[in-house]
Design a protein around this motif. Structure first.
Motif, short mmCIF file in Angstrom:
data_model
loop_
_atom_site.label_atom_id
_atom_site.label_comp_id
_atom_site.label_asym_id
_atom_site.label_seq_id
_atom_site.Cartn_x
_atom_site.Cartn_y
_atom_site.Cartn_z
N ILE A 1 13.63 41.81 15.03
CA ILE A 1 13.07 41.54 13.71
C ILE A 1 11.95 40.51 13.85
N GLU A 2 10.87 40.74 13.17
CA GLU A 2 9.76 39.79 13.12
C GLU A 2 9.53 39.41 11.65
N GLY A 3 8.91 38.27 11.44
CA GLY A 3 8.61 37.86 10.08
C GLY A 3 7.93 36.51 10.05
N TYR A 4 7.88 35.93 8.86
CA TYR A 4 7.25 34.63 8.71
C TYR A 4 7.86 33.89 7.53
N VAL A 5 7.63 32.58 7.54
CA VAL A 5 8.06 31.72 6.44
C VAL A 5 6.90 30.78 6.12
N ASP A 6 6.49 30.74 4.87
CA ASP A 6 5.48 29.78 4.42
C ASP A 6 6.20 28.54 3.91
N VAL A 7 5.81 27.39 4.43
CA VAL A 7 6.45 26.14 4.05
C VAL A 7 5.42 25.13 3.55
N ARG A 8 5.88 24.23 2.70
CA ARG A 8 5.08 23.08 2.26
C ARG A 8 5.90 21.84 2.59
N PHE A 9 5.23 20.79 3.06
CA PHE A 9 5.94 19.58 3.45
C PHE A 9 4.99 18.40 3.41
N ASP A 10 5.55 17.22 3.50
CA ASP A 10 4.77 15.99 3.54
C ASP A 10 4.82 15.42 4.95
N VAL A 11 3.74 14.76 5.36
CA VAL A 11 3.70 14.05 6.64
C VAL A 11 3.81 12.57 6.31
N THR A 12 4.80 11.90 6.87
CA THR A 12 5.04 10.50 6.57
C THR A 12 4.01 9.62 7.28
N TYR A 14 4.62 7.66 9.43
CA TYR A 14 5.04 7.54 10.83
C TYR A 14 4.80 8.82 11.62
N GLY A 15 4.30 9.87 10.95
CA GLY A 15 3.99 11.12 11.62
C GLY A 15 5.08 12.17 11.56
N GLY A 16 6.22 11.85 10.98
CA GLY A 16 7.29 12.83 10.83
C GLY A 16 7.07 13.68 9.59
N THR A 17 7.97 14.61 9.34
CA THR A 17 7.87 15.48 8.17
C THR A 17 9.06 15.27 7.25
N ASP A 18 8.84 15.44 5.96
CA ASP A 18 9.94 15.44 5.00
C ASP A 18 9.54 16.25 3.77
N ASN A 19 10.44 16.35 2.81
CA ASN A 19 10.24 17.15 1.59
C ASN A 19 9.83 18.59 1.93
N ILE A 20 10.52 19.18 2.89
CA ILE A 20 10.20 20.52 3.35
C ILE A 20 10.69 21.54 2.31
N GLU A 21 9.80 22.44 1.93
CA GLU A 21 10.11 23.43 0.90
C GLU A 21 9.64 24.81 1.37
N VAL A 22 10.51 25.79 1.27
CA VAL A 22 10.14 27.17 1.59
C VAL A 22 9.43 27.76 0.38
N LEU A 23 8.22 28.25 0.60
CA LEU A 23 7.45 28.86 -0.48
C LEU A 23 7.63 30.37 -0.55
N HIS A 24 7.67 31.00 0.63
CA HIS A 24 7.78 32.46 0.69
C HIS A 24 8.31 32.83 2.06
N ALA A 25 9.04 33.92 2.14
CA ALA A 25 9.54 34.39 3.43
C ALA A 25 9.57 35.90 3.43
N ASP A 26 9.31 36.46 4.61
CA ASP A 26 9.38 37.91 4.79
C ASP A 26 9.89 38.19 6.19
N PRO A 27 11.04 38.81 6.35
CA PRO A 27 11.97 39.28 5.32
C PRO A 27 12.74 38.11 4.71
#
Length: 69
Positions: A1-12, A14-27
């Motif tokens: 199976i192949e696919g993708y996920v579109d995500v939105r997030f913030d960069v702190t 300190y360079g890390g990530t948080d507030n990760i949100e999935v916007l769209h995914a297929d499948p």
């Protein structure tokens, strides 16, 4: 199976990530958890303002899942 996920997030500041949100995914319902786990481990050079690191909100990225050929 192949696919993708579109995500939105913030960069702190300190360079890390948080507030990760999935916007769209297929499948739908297949790769979302793996994409969020991957983004949690990503590191960035923080954005700076007046020579101080600052938070960057609303970064968007497509995480692809493909079979090796």
């Amino acid at each position: 199976i192949e696919g993708y996920v579109d995500v939105r997030f913030d960069v702190t500041e300190y360079g890390g990530t948080d507030n990760i949100e999935v916007l769209h995914a297929d499948p739908l319902g297949v790769f979302e958890k793996a994409a969020v786990r991957a983004v949690e481990r990503w590191r960035y050079q923080p954005k700076t303002h007046e020579e101080k690191p600052v938070r960057f909100e609303g970064m968007m990225q497509r995480v692809r899942f493909e079979m090796q050929k």
